[in-house]
Design a protein around this motif. Structure first.
Motif, PDB file in Angstrom:
ATOM      1  N   LEU A 181      37.293  30.524  31.100  1.00 16.50           N
ATOM      2  CA  LEU A 181      36.886  31.458  32.006  1.00 16.50           C
ATOM      3  C   LEU A 181      37.019  32.923  30.823  1.00 16.50           C
ATOM      4  CD1 LEU A 181      40.987  32.014  34.319  1.00 16.50           C
ATOM      5  CD2 LEU A 181      38.466  32.041  35.132  1.00 16.50           C
ATOM      6  N   ALA A 182      37.501  31.856  29.379  1.00 15.04           N
ATOM      7  CA  ALA A 182      36.902  33.225  28.749  1.00 15.04           C
ATOM      8  C   ALA A 182      35.258  32.486  28.122  1.00 15.04           C
ATOM      9  CB  ALA A 182      37.705  32.769  27.114  1.00 15.04           C
ATOM     10  N   ASP A 183      34.899  31.635  28.375  1.00 15.39           N
ATOM     11  CA  ASP A 183      33.689  31.910  28.440  1.00 15.39           C
ATOM     12  C   ASP A 183      32.623  32.290  29.328  1.00 15.39           C
ATOM     13  OD1 ASP A 183      31.305  30.463  27.545  1.00 15.39           O
ATOM     14  OD2 ASP A 183      30.963  28.731  29.676  1.00 15.39           O
ATOM     15  N   MET A 184      33.220  32.461  30.674  1.00 17.59           N
ATOM     16  CA  MET A 184      33.061  33.523  32.314  1.00 17.59           C
ATOM     17  C   MET A 184      32.721  34.148  31.340  1.00 17.59           C
ATOM     18  SD  MET A 184      33.955  30.888  34.947  1.00 17.59           S
ATOM     19  CE  MET A 184      32.513  31.952  36.011  1.00 17.59           C
ATOM     20  N   SER A 185      33.805  35.161  30.802  1.00 14.80           N
ATOM     21  CA  SER A 185      33.769  36.531  30.910  1.00 14.80           C
ATOM     22  C   SER A 185      32.473  37.141  29.917  1.00 14.80           C
ATOM     23  CB  SER A 185      35.426  36.596  30.375  1.00 14.80           C
ATOM     24  OG  SER A 185      35.261  38.257  30.454  1.00 14.80           O
ATOM     25  N   ALA A 186      32.574  36.572  28.895  1.00 12.31           N
ATOM     26  CA  ALA A 186      32.218  36.719  27.779  1.00 12.31           C
ATOM     27  C   ALA A 186      30.998  36.477  28.685  1.00 12.31           C
ATOM     28  CB  ALA A 186      31.853  35.863  26.286  1.00 12.31           C
ATOM     29  N   ARG A 187      30.076  35.655  29.228  1.00 19.20           N
ATOM     30  CA  ARG A 187      28.734  36.091  29.942  1.00 19.20           C
ATOM     31  C   ARG A 187      28.944  37.111  30.817  1.00 19.20           C
ATOM     32  NH1 ARG A 187      26.442  31.429  27.271  1.00 19.20           N
ATOM     33  NH2 ARG A 187      27.790  29.824  26.657  1.00 19.20           N
ATOM     34  N   GLY A 188      29.622  37.841  31.559  1.00 15.68           N
ATOM     35  CA  GLY A 188      29.043  38.303  32.382  1.00 15.68           C
ATOM     36  C   GLY A 188      29.387  37.790  34.128  1.00 15.68           C
ATOM     37  N   GLU A 189      30.419  36.466  33.986  1.00 16.39           N
ATOM     38  CA  GLU A 189      29.813  35.515  34.924  1.00 16.39           C
ATOM     39  C   GLU A 189      31.346  35.650  35.846  1.00 16.39           C
ATOM     40  OE1 GLU A 189      27.249  32.016  33.352  1.00 16.39           O
ATOM     41  OE2 GLU A 189      29.401  31.733  33.531  1.00 16.39           O
ATOM     42  N   LEU A 190      32.472  36.236  35.223  1.00 15.23           N
ATOM     43  CA  LEU A 190      32.821  37.117  36.277  1.00 15.23           C
ATOM     44  C   LEU A 190      32.704  38.495  36.437  1.00 15.23           C
ATOM     45  CD1 LEU A 190      35.995  35.299  34.337  1.00 15.23           C
ATOM     46  CD2 LEU A 190      35.347  34.696  36.659  1.00 15.23           C
ATOM     47  N   PRO A 191      32.228  38.547  37.355  1.00  8.47           N
ATOM     48  CA  PRO A 191      32.734  40.084  38.174  1.00  8.47           C
ATOM     49  C   PRO A 191      32.964  40.967  38.467  1.00  8.47           C
ATOM     50  CG  PRO A 191      31.308  39.015  39.809  1.00  8.47           C
ATOM     51  CD  PRO A 191      31.740  37.986  38.580  1.00  8.47           C
ATOM     52  N   GLY A 192      34.355  39.958  39.179  1.00  8.04           N
ATOM     53  CA  GLY A 192      35.830  40.745  39.860  1.00  8.04           C
ATOM     54  C   GLY A 192      36.315  41.673  37.970  1.00  8.04           C
ATOM     55  N   TYR A 193      36.491  41.424  37.644  1.00  9.67           N
ATOM     56  CA  TYR A 193      37.293  40.848  36.461  1.00  9.67           C
ATOM     57  C   TYR A 193      37.804  42.612  35.843  1.00  9.67           C
ATOM     58  CZ  TYR A 193      40.256  39.420  32.049  1.00  9.67           C
ATOM     59  OH  TYR A 193      40.532  39.496  30.962  1.00  9.67           O
ATOM     60  N   ARG A 194      36.909  42.715  35.048  1.00 13.65           N
ATOM     61  CA  ARG A 194      36.339  44.512  34.355  1.00 13.65           C
ATOM     62  C   ARG A 194      37.430  44.945  35.749  1.00 13.65           C
ATOM     63  NH1 ARG A 194      37.160  43.210  29.375  1.00 13.65           N
ATOM     64  NH2 ARG A 194      35.584  41.412  28.662  1.00 13.65           N
ATOM     65  N   PRO A 195      36.870  45.066  36.679  1.00 11.94           N
ATOM     66  CA  PRO A 195      37.518  46.095  38.016  1.00 11.94           C
ATOM     67  C   PRO A 195      39.218  45.703  37.882  1.00 11.94           C
ATOM     68  CG  PRO A 195      35.508  45.871  38.414  1.00 11.94           C
ATOM     69  CD  PRO A 195      35.690  45.161  37.155  1.00 11.94           C
ATOM     70  N   TRP A 196      38.971  44.905  37.926  1.00 12.51           N
ATOM     71  CA  TRP A 196      40.882  43.872  38.226  1.00 12.51           C
ATOM     72  C   TRP A 196      41.530  44.622  37.121  1.00 12.51           C
ATOM     73  CZ3 TRP A 196      43.612  40.747  35.862  1.00 12.51           C
ATOM     74  CH2 TRP A 196      44.645  40.075  36.693  1.00 12.51           C
ATOM     75  N   LEU A 197      41.213  44.511  35.786  1.00 15.71           N
ATOM     76  CA  LEU A 197      41.230  44.556  34.807  1.00 15.71           C
ATOM     77  C   LEU A 197      42.686  46.322  35.103  1.00 15.71           C
ATOM     78  CD1 LEU A 197      39.940  43.014  31.521  1.00 15.71           C
ATOM     79  CD2 LEU A 197      41.955  42.675  32.760  1.00 15.71           C
ATOM     80  N   GLN A 198      40.946  46.899  35.876  1.00 13.71           N
ATOM     81  CA  GLN A 198      41.256  48.851  35.431  1.00 13.71           C
ATOM     82  C   GLN A 198      42.385  48.845  36.037  1.00 13.71           C
ATOM     83  OE1 GLN A 198      37.948  50.666  35.620  1.00 13.71           O
ATOM     84  NE2 GLN A 198      36.960  49.905  33.877  1.00 13.71           N
ATOM     85  N   GLU A 199      42.332  48.016  37.386  1.00 13.01           N
ATOM     86  CA  GLU A 199      43.095  48.421  38.626  1.00 13.01           C
ATOM     87  C   GLU A 199      44.795  47.807  37.886  1.00 13.01           C
ATOM     88  OE1 GLU A 199      41.852  45.925  41.853  1.00 13.01           O
ATOM     89  OE2 GLU A 199      39.662  47.201  41.360  1.00 13.01           O
ATOM     90  N   THR A 200      44.620  46.557  37.680  1.00  9.25           N
ATOM     91  CA  THR A 200      46.393  46.317  36.715  1.00  9.25           C
ATOM     92  C   THR A 200      46.881  47.471  35.770  1.00  9.25           C
ATOM     93  OG1 THR A 200      45.460  44.387  36.384  1.00  9.25           O
ATOM     94  CG2 THR A 200      46.434  44.110  38.603  1.00  9.25           C
ATOM     95  N   ASP A 201      45.917  47.647  34.767  1.00 12.18           N
ATOM     96  CA  ASP A 201      46.303  48.212  33.856  1.00 12.18           C
ATOM     97  C   ASP A 201      46.037  47.563  33.049  1.00 12.18           C
ATOM     98  OD1 ASP A 201      46.824  50.212  32.151  1.00 12.18           O
ATOM     99  OD2 ASP A 201      48.893  50.842  32.573  1.00 12.18           O
ATOM    100  N   ARG A 202      45.620  46.707  32.980  1.00 14.30           N
ATOM    101  CA  ARG A 202      46.099  44.721  32.072  1.00 14.30           C
ATOM    102  C   ARG A 202      44.938  45.163  30.996  1.00 14.30           C
ATOM    103  NH1 ARG A 202      48.560  40.418  34.535  1.00 14.30           N
ATOM    104  NH2 ARG A 202      48.598  39.947  32.301  1.00 14.30           N
ATOM    105  N   THR A 203      45.404  43.878  29.532  1.00 14.85           N
ATOM    106  CA  THR A 203      44.454  44.213  28.394  1.00 14.85           C
ATOM    107  C   THR A 203      43.956  42.981  28.801  1.00 14.85           C
ATOM    108  OG1 THR A 203      46.260  44.912  26.779  1.00 14.85           O
ATOM    109  CG2 THR A 203      45.051  43.755  25.854  1.00 14.85           C
ATOM    110  N   ASP A 204      43.012  42.927  28.354  1.00 16.98           N
ATOM    111  CA  ASP A 204      42.044  41.606  28.319  1.00 16.98           C
ATOM    112  C   ASP A 204      42.699  40.521  27.039  1.00 16.98           C
ATOM    113  OD1 ASP A 204      39.672  40.030  28.871  1.00 16.98           O
ATOM    114  OD2 ASP A 204      38.275  40.824  27.721  1.00 16.98           O
ATOM    115  N   ASP A 205      43.281  39.458  27.334  1.00 18.71           N
ATOM    116  CA  ASP A 205      43.939  38.816  27.032  1.00 18.71           C
ATOM    117  C   ASP A 205      43.773  36.969  27.463  1.00 18.71           C
ATOM    118  OD1 ASP A 205      45.629  38.933  27.611  1.00 18.71           O
ATOM    119  OD2 ASP A 205      46.880  40.095  26.597  1.00 18.71           O
ATOM    120  N   ALA A 206      44.173  36.204  27.061  1.00 27.99           N
ATOM    121  CA  ALA A 206      44.654  35.221  27.636  1.00 27.99           C
ATOM    122  C   ALA A 206      45.409  35.027  29.060  1.00 27.99           C
ATOM    123  CB  ALA A 206      44.555  33.617  26.881  1.00 27.99           C
TER     124      ALA A 206
END
Length: 243
Positions: A181-206
């Motif tokens: 998932l870290a590799d996919m996130s770095a490539r932009g292959e998790l399109p819903g991840y950034r919005p999910w971080l904002q919605e859940t007020d989470r820090t981008d970590d493992a």
């Protein structure tokens, strides 16, 4: 011509038995000595950062990889390092990469065992997740490697860790998931991840990556179907490689 006496006939088998017994004892003593020597050698063999400091190949790799980066913890003075310094050093992507490039697998395992203790020895699993996730991201972003190369190198690290031999397969699965998932996130292959971080007020970590997989990526939503399938294919391949 008179044959051997009865006394000689009775003592000959006993002599042969004594010779066999003595020979067996000698072999046993030799085997015990070898085993003791091997155990003593293993106990004396360096572990942790001392492996890196004692390897010319590792030190050359480190110097080439970290030129101009003065803020990193270097492999010097390792004989006095505590557990936290071991963790800091081997959490650096460049250190893990040089371990992959320049250390054979058994030596790599000895090098990492202080920074990545097993769960029986009190492993901080999430901190270990973070180290391998950061390594995967670094390979993708800083080294511009494709996913196959990233998973190959990260897999070499995971193979050297306790998780590859642990009886509980879920530990290996957790490490594999955060690498993929870290590799996919770095490539932009998790399109819903950034919005999910904002919605859940989470820090981008493992930990967030692992929770995203459980909470959102597995949801039956058309926009997440392809990323989910891709992540599972890569995770299955990496898990197979390290187990």
């Amino acid at each position: 011509m008179p044959g051997p006496s009865t006394s000689e006939q009775s003592t000959a088998p006993r002599r042969r038995r004594r010779r066999v017994l003595v020979s067996g004892l000698v072999v046993a003593v030799v085997l015990v000595t070898v085993v003791v020597a091997v155990v003593a050698w293993v106990r004396r063999a360096p572990t942790g950062g001392s492996v890196a400091e004692g390897s010319d190949a590792f030190r050359r790799c480190w110097e080439l990889s970290t030129t101009g980066q003065d803020d990193l913890l270097a492999p010097t003075g390792t004989g006095t390092w505590d557990a936290e310094e071991e963790r800091r050093f081997w959490s650096q992507p460049a250190a893990l990469d040089c371990a992959v490039e320049r250390l054979e697998e058994p030596v790599r395992a000895r090098a990492l065992q202080e920074a990545f203790p097993s769960r029986e020895d009190g492993a901080d699993v999430q901190a270990q997740w973070q180290a391998v996730a950061d390594y995967a991201t670094w390979l993708t972003v800083e080294q511009d490697m494709d996913s196959a190369q990233v998973l190959l190198r990260a897999g070499a690290v995971l193979t050297a860790l306790w998780v590859a031999e642990d009886d509980t397969s879920s530990y290996a699965e957790g490490f594999v998931d955060v690498v993929v998932l870290a590799d996919m996130s770095a490539r932009g292959e998790l399109p819903g991840y950034r919005p999910w971080l904002q919605e859940t007020d989470r820090t981008d970590d493992a930990r967030a990556l692992a929770d995203y997989l459980d909470d959102d990526l597995v949801a039956d939503r058309p926009e997440n179907d392809d990323p989910y399938r891709l992540s599972r294919d890569r995770a299955d391949a990496l898990l197979y490689a390290i187990r």
